[in-house]
Design a protein around this motif. Structure first.
Motif, short mmCIF file in Angstrom:
data_model
loop_
_atom_site.label_atom_id
_atom_site.label_comp_id
_atom_site.label_asym_id
_atom_site.label_seq_id
_atom_site.Cartn_x
_atom_site.Cartn_y
_atom_site.Cartn_z
N HIS A 74 0.82 -1.22 0.00
CA HIS A 74 0.00 0.00 0.00
C HIS A 74 0.85 1.26 0.00
O HIS A 74 0.31 2.37 -0.08
CB HIS A 74 -0.93 0.01 1.21
CG HIS A 74 -0.21 0.04 2.53
ND1 HIS A 74 0.48 -1.05 3.02
CD2 HIS A 74 -0.05 1.04 3.44
CE1 HIS A 74 1.02 -0.73 4.19
NE2 HIS A 74 0.72 0.53 4.46
N MET A 75 2.17 1.12 0.09
CA MET A 75 3.06 2.27 0.12
C MET A 75 3.83 2.39 -1.19
O MET A 75 4.12 1.39 -1.85
CB MET A 75 4.08 2.14 1.26
CG MET A 75 3.51 2.19 2.66
SD MET A 75 4.87 2.11 3.86
CE MET A 75 3.97 2.18 5.40
N THR A 76 4.21 3.60 -1.54
CA THR A 76 5.08 3.80 -2.70
C THR A 76 6.49 3.35 -2.35
O THR A 76 6.81 3.07 -1.19
CB THR A 76 5.12 5.28 -3.11
OG1 THR A 76 5.73 6.03 -2.03
CG2 THR A 76 3.73 5.83 -3.39
N VAL A 77 7.32 3.29 -3.37
CA VAL A 77 8.73 2.95 -3.14
C VAL A 77 9.35 3.93 -2.14
O VAL A 77 10.03 3.52 -1.19
CB VAL A 77 9.50 2.96 -4.47
CG1 VAL A 77 11.01 2.91 -4.23
CG2 VAL A 77 9.05 1.82 -5.37
N VAL A 95 19.93 6.47 -1.47
CA VAL A 95 20.00 5.01 -1.46
C VAL A 95 19.24 4.41 -2.65
O VAL A 95 19.65 3.39 -3.22
CB VAL A 95 19.49 4.44 -0.12
CG1 VAL A 95 17.98 4.51 -0.01
CG2 VAL A 95 19.96 2.99 0.06
N LEU A 96 18.16 5.07 -3.08
CA LEU A 96 17.44 4.58 -4.27
C LEU A 96 18.29 4.76 -5.52
O LEU A 96 18.24 3.93 -6.44
CB LEU A 96 16.11 5.31 -4.41
CG LEU A 96 15.01 4.88 -3.42
CD1 LEU A 96 13.76 5.75 -3.60
CD2 LEU A 96 14.66 3.41 -3.60
N HIS A 107 11.78 5.17 -9.91
CA HIS A 107 10.53 4.46 -9.58
C HIS A 107 9.99 4.84 -8.21
O HIS A 107 9.09 4.18 -7.71
CB HIS A 107 10.78 2.94 -9.62
CG HIS A 107 11.30 2.43 -10.92
ND1 HIS A 107 10.53 2.34 -12.06
CD2 HIS A 107 12.55 1.99 -11.26
CE1 HIS A 107 11.26 1.86 -13.05
NE2 HIS A 107 12.49 1.64 -12.59
N MET A 108 10.51 5.90 -7.60
CA MET A 108 10.18 6.15 -6.20
C MET A 108 8.70 6.45 -5.96
O MET A 108 8.20 6.28 -4.85
CB MET A 108 11.06 7.29 -5.64
CG MET A 108 10.83 8.65 -6.24
SD MET A 108 11.77 9.92 -5.32
CE MET A 108 13.46 9.40 -5.55
N LYS A 109 7.96 6.88 -6.98
CA LYS A 109 6.54 7.19 -6.80
C LYS A 109 5.62 6.00 -7.10
O LYS A 109 4.41 6.08 -6.91
CB LYS A 109 6.15 8.37 -7.67
CG LYS A 109 6.82 9.68 -7.28
CD LYS A 109 6.36 10.83 -8.16
CE LYS A 109 7.06 12.14 -7.76
NZ LYS A 109 6.61 13.28 -8.63
N LYS A 110 6.21 4.90 -7.54
CA LYS A 110 5.42 3.73 -7.89
C LYS A 110 5.13 2.88 -6.66
O LYS A 110 5.87 2.91 -5.67
CB LYS A 110 6.14 2.88 -8.93
CG LYS A 110 6.32 3.55 -10.27
CD LYS A 110 7.05 2.63 -11.24
CE LYS A 110 7.27 3.30 -12.60
NZ LYS A 110 8.02 2.41 -13.52
N LYS A 111 4.07 2.07 -6.76
CA LYS A 111 3.78 1.08 -5.73
C LYS A 111 4.34 -0.28 -6.16
O LYS A 111 4.57 -0.52 -7.35
CB LYS A 111 2.28 1.01 -5.48
CG LYS A 111 1.74 2.25 -4.76
CD LYS A 111 0.31 2.07 -4.29
CE LYS A 111 -0.12 3.29 -3.49
NZ LYS A 111 -1.53 3.14 -2.99
#
Length: 368
Positions: free
Chosen positions: A94-97, A122-123, A131-135
């Protein structure tokens, strides 16, 4: 990063099974070690005891200068400041990356600006910044595992614990992530403990390999030493797929029980003391230490002769199976070596053989 010290560690399950027996181990700051052994050997029990999921029955664990288990002391897993990555891609769906990776920092009450800076860094390290906004549902298995790795590393834990973290991935992704993992842990100076059933992975990644069997450490050594100086016949058979030959040791010579086998004394890489006479021993020979030749017209009488039953081409050579009256050998032939055909009779030469006075070890089945 921290030094990890395990002293006289024991773990007994409720049913009485002894999962860990007399474990003494020191892991230096920044060191990468792998725990390897057959199913039921204790490697996962050891990792989970270190993590705090299992409470040891005896002994102690120190993380740095802090006692976290033993002497009426017990520190819960969430207070041990350890990062952990499991075989399953354990990220919150349920959380984004970004939210997944930032969670450990939020728990430590980092400022929002610091969280953004650390998570982005770190990403980028694991190649997931875009991709940090993706689930997680929008990511591949390898990407989800990189998110899990980033989350374990973001808070700069005292140590990183990996429980079969790469085993669910397919090649060549697994090979790429393996290289990335080693690079990241070296760059960050992370003390790392990695459980794996993949012996090649254990040897490729580790500064030291810890081989376990039946709850005990049976060898603690560098990858090179594990291969060239196995502590006993179990280590040789498990780590190198070595053939195990029963026999006896007399006057500095190993005599196989099977009279069709001939081992030259100059092939012995390790052996019991020469003065020991008439004792039962076992010899082990690894696939890469066996050489096959075509049988000649004037073959010496003291030549081991076998029959080829399998020929498989692999990436850097050929894997063969050769049978003889008493069993079979796995043989690895590098590129350029003589490759016989199935059903061919061949002369078998042993270039390097280890002899151990531990025949009881070989009565236990060895499974990778």
């Amino acid at each position: 990063m921290a030094k990890l010290t395990l002293s006289d560690l024991e773990h007994v399950y409720p049913n009485g099974h002894r999962g860990l027996i007399d474990i003494n181990l020191q892991i230096q700051p920044g060191e990468f070690i792998t725990l390897v052994g057959p199913s039921g050997s204790g490697k996962t029990t050891l990792l989970r005891t270190l993590a705090g999921f299992f409470q040891p029955s005896a002994g102690s664990i120190n993380i740095g200068d802090t006692l976290v288990a033993g002497d009426k002391t017990w520190v819960s897993p969430e207070r041990r400041d350890l990062g952990m990555v499991f075989q399953e891609h354990a990220v919150w769906p349920h959380m984004t990356v970004f939210q997944n990776v930032s969670y450990p920092l939020k728990r430590k009450r980092f400022a929002a600006a610091d969280i953004a800076q650390h998570v982005t860094a770190v990403l980028e390290d694991v190649g997931m910044a875009e991709h940090m906004k993706k689930k997680p549902t929008a990511l591949s298995g390898g990407q989800r595992q990189r998110v899990a790795l980033a989350r374990a590393m973001v808070a700069q834990p005292q140590a990183l614990l990996l429980d079969e973290a790469l085993s669910a991935l397919d090649e060549p992704l697994r090979a790429r992530l393996r290289q990335q993992l080693r690079r990241l842990t070296m760059e960050e100076g992370l003390t790392t403990v990695h459980v794996t059933h993949d012996r090649s992975e254990a040897l490729a990644l580790a500064d030291r390999v810890i081989v376990l069997n039946r709850g005990r450490i049976v060898q603690d050594a560098s990858p090179a030493e594990i291969l060239t100086k196995p502590a006993n016949s179990f280590v040789a058979a498990f780590m190198s797929d070595a053939a195990v030959l029963q026999g006896s040791w007399t006057n500095g010579t190993f005599y196989p029980d099977d009279k069709g086998l001939y081992i030259q004394p100059d092939a012995l890489a390790s052996q019991p003391q020469r003065e020991i006479t008439g004792v039962r021993c076992v010899a082990t020979v690894a696939p890469e230490d066996i050489r096959l030749e075509t049988i000649g017209a004037h073959q010496p009488a003291d030549t081991t002769v076998g029959t080829v039953t399998s020929v498989l081409a692999v990436r850097f050579g050929t894997e063969l199976t050769v049978t003889w009256s008493g069993g079979e050998f796995e043989v690895y032939a590098p590129v350029g070596a003589m490759i016989p055909k199935i059903s061919d009779r061949v002369a078998v030469h042993f270039d390097r053989v280890h002899v151990f006075q531990d025949s009881a070890m070989t009565t236990h089945a060895v499974h990778a």
